[in-house]
Design a protein around this motif. Structure first.
Motif, short mmCIF file in Angstrom:
data_model
loop_
_atom_site.label_atom_id
_atom_site.label_comp_id
_atom_site.label_asym_id
_atom_site.label_seq_id
_atom_site.Cartn_x
_atom_site.Cartn_y
_atom_site.Cartn_z
N GLY A 115 -5.93 102.28 14.96
CA GLY A 115 -5.64 100.98 15.54
C GLY A 115 -6.59 99.94 15.00
N TRP A 116 -6.28 98.67 15.26
CA TRP A 116 -7.09 97.58 14.74
C TRP A 116 -7.01 96.38 15.68
CZ3 TRP A 116 -4.56 93.00 13.89
CH2 TRP A 116 -3.16 93.07 13.84
N VAL A 117 -7.96 95.49 15.53
CA VAL A 117 -7.94 94.21 16.23
C VAL A 117 -8.67 93.19 15.36
CG1 VAL A 117 -10.05 94.60 17.57
CG2 VAL A 117 -8.32 93.05 18.44
N LYS A 118 -8.15 91.96 15.36
CA LYS A 118 -8.74 90.90 14.56
C LYS A 118 -9.13 89.75 15.47
CE LYS A 118 -7.91 88.09 10.45
NZ LYS A 118 -6.93 87.78 9.38
N LEU A 119 -10.38 89.31 15.36
CA LEU A 119 -10.87 88.14 16.08
C LEU A 119 -10.97 86.98 15.10
CD1 LEU A 119 -13.86 89.56 18.15
CD2 LEU A 119 -11.60 88.92 18.98
N GLU A 120 -10.35 85.87 15.45
CA GLU A 120 -10.43 84.68 14.60
C GLU A 120 -11.26 83.62 15.32
OE1 GLU A 120 -6.20 84.08 14.10
OE2 GLU A 120 -6.37 84.87 12.05
N GLN A 121 -12.21 83.04 14.60
CA GLN A 121 -13.12 82.06 15.19
C GLN A 121 -12.35 80.91 15.84
OE1 GLN A 121 -16.34 81.87 15.84
NE2 GLN A 121 -16.16 79.80 16.60
N ARG A 122 -11.28 80.45 15.22
CA ARG A 122 -10.56 79.30 15.76
C ARG A 122 -9.80 79.63 17.04
NH1 ARG A 122 -6.78 81.45 12.54
NH2 ARG A 122 -4.68 80.74 12.33
N LYS A 123 -9.54 80.92 17.31
CA LYS A 123 -8.80 81.32 18.51
C LYS A 123 -9.71 81.88 19.60
CE LYS A 123 -4.52 82.39 16.11
NZ LYS A 123 -3.55 83.44 15.78
N ALA A 124 -10.91 82.30 19.24
CA ALA A 124 -11.83 82.91 20.22
C ALA A 124 -13.15 82.16 20.18
CB ALA A 124 -12.06 84.38 19.87
N ASN A 125 -13.75 82.01 21.32
CA ASN A 125 -15.04 81.33 21.36
C ASN A 125 -16.14 82.34 21.04
OD1 ASN A 125 -17.24 79.73 21.76
ND2 ASN A 125 -16.85 79.30 23.90
N LEU A 126 -16.45 82.45 19.76
CA LEU A 126 -17.46 83.41 19.32
C LEU A 126 -18.79 82.75 19.01
CD1 LEU A 126 -15.23 85.53 16.92
CD2 LEU A 126 -15.76 85.97 19.31
N SER A 127 -18.91 81.47 19.32
CA SER A 127 -20.13 80.75 18.97
C SER A 127 -21.25 80.96 19.98
CB SER A 127 -19.83 79.26 18.81
OG SER A 127 -19.34 78.74 20.03
N ARG A 128 -20.91 81.40 21.19
CA ARG A 128 -21.95 81.64 22.19
C ARG A 128 -22.58 83.00 21.97
NH1 ARG A 128 -19.21 81.95 27.38
NH2 ARG A 128 -17.58 82.75 26.08
N TRP A 129 -23.87 83.09 22.21
CA TRP A 129 -24.54 84.38 22.10
C TRP A 129 -25.36 84.59 23.35
CZ3 TRP A 129 -24.16 88.73 19.66
CH2 TRP A 129 -25.20 89.64 19.75
N LYS A 138 -25.48 98.59 16.11
CA LYS A 138 -25.68 97.15 16.00
C LYS A 138 -25.78 96.76 14.53
CE LYS A 138 -29.23 93.78 17.09
NZ LYS A 138 -30.49 93.58 17.79
N PHE A 139 -25.11 95.67 14.16
CA PHE A 139 -25.15 95.17 12.80
C PHE A 139 -25.54 93.70 12.83
CE2 PHE A 139 -21.83 98.44 12.92
CZ PHE A 139 -22.23 99.27 11.90
N GLU A 140 -26.27 93.26 11.82
CA GLU A 140 -26.62 91.84 11.65
C GLU A 140 -26.23 91.43 10.24
OE1 GLU A 140 -30.77 91.41 12.57
OE2 GLU A 140 -30.37 91.39 14.72
N VAL A 141 -25.49 90.32 10.15
CA VAL A 141 -24.99 89.84 8.86
C VAL A 141 -25.21 88.33 8.78
CG1 VAL A 141 -22.95 89.63 7.38
CG2 VAL A 141 -23.22 91.64 8.82
N LEU A 142 -25.70 87.86 7.66
CA LEU A 142 -25.81 86.42 7.44
C LEU A 142 -24.44 85.87 7.06
CD1 LEU A 142 -29.14 86.04 5.43
CD2 LEU A 142 -28.66 85.29 7.77
N CYS A 143 -24.06 84.76 7.68
CA CYS A 143 -22.79 84.08 7.39
C CYS A 143 -23.10 82.62 7.07
CB CYS A 143 -21.84 84.16 8.58
SG CYS A 143 -21.22 85.79 8.93
N PRO A 144 -23.62 82.34 5.87
CA PRO A 144 -24.05 80.98 5.55
C PRO A 144 -22.95 79.93 5.69
CG PRO A 144 -24.78 82.52 3.86
CD PRO A 144 -23.87 83.27 4.78
N SER A 145 -21.71 80.26 5.35
CA SER A 145 -20.64 79.26 5.40
C SER A 145 -19.95 79.21 6.75
CB SER A 145 -19.62 79.52 4.29
OG SER A 145 -18.84 80.66 4.58
N GLY A 146 -20.33 80.09 7.66
CA GLY A 146 -19.70 80.13 8.98
C GLY A 146 -18.63 81.21 9.06
N LEU A 147 -18.40 81.68 10.25
CA LEU A 147 -17.48 82.78 10.50
C LEU A 147 -16.03 82.30 10.53
CD1 LEU A 147 -17.06 85.77 11.37
CD2 LEU A 147 -17.28 84.98 13.72
N ASP A 148 -15.15 83.04 9.84
CA ASP A 148 -13.71 82.80 9.91
C ASP A 148 -13.06 83.85 10.82
OD1 ASP A 148 -11.17 81.48 8.91
OD2 ASP A 148 -10.83 83.57 8.32
N SER A 149 -13.30 85.15 10.52
CA SER A 149 -12.68 86.21 11.31
C SER A 149 -13.45 87.51 11.17
CB SER A 149 -11.22 86.42 10.88
OG SER A 149 -11.17 86.87 9.54
#
Length: 115
Positions: free
Chosen positions: A90-104, A61-72
């Motif tokens: 392999g790799w995968v990229k999650l982009e905030q504008r394409k995925a609903n990552l605001s819910r916790w 588990k990791f916790e990171v502060l994102c003061p300006s908001g998440l992009d990807s």
């Protein structure tokens, strides 16, 4: 003081059926994570290496502060090589504008891309 700041929590559980990165038919995988904020700032994280497996369980588990908001968030699964250069499996990229990552909490199963 976390007031007014945005906390991002990432839990990296496991991977299944990774490609073999070693001649033994197994890999020594770890995950690199690059978190990009809306202002362009990047944070880099790395899991521990799990030896000799195609089905690693990191449970980190990791916790990171994102003061300006998440992009990807970019996740890269990499084979640790003692001799030579580590190899990306392999790799995968999650982009905030394409995925609903605001819910916790949000749980997402991700399919890695190769190449």
């Amino acid at each position: 003081d976390f007031q007014g700041k945005r906390m991002l929590r990432i839990f990296i559980h496991s991977a299944n059926d990774l490609p073999a990165g070693d001649k033994s038919g197994l890999s020594d995988p770890y995950v690199n994570v690059v978190i990009k904020e809306k202002d362009g700032k990047e944070s880099k994280l790395k899991t521990k290496t799990i030896k000799k497996t195609l089905d690693p369980e990191w449970d980190e588990k990791f916790e990171v502060l994102c003061p300006s908001g998440l992009d990807s968030i970019l996740f890269s699964v990499v084979d640790n090589d003692v001799l030579g250069k580590d190899e990306e499996l392999g790799w995968v990229k999650l982009e905030q504008r394409k995925a609903n990552l605001s819910r916790w909490p949000t749980t997402t199963d991700l399919k890695l891309r190769q190449g």
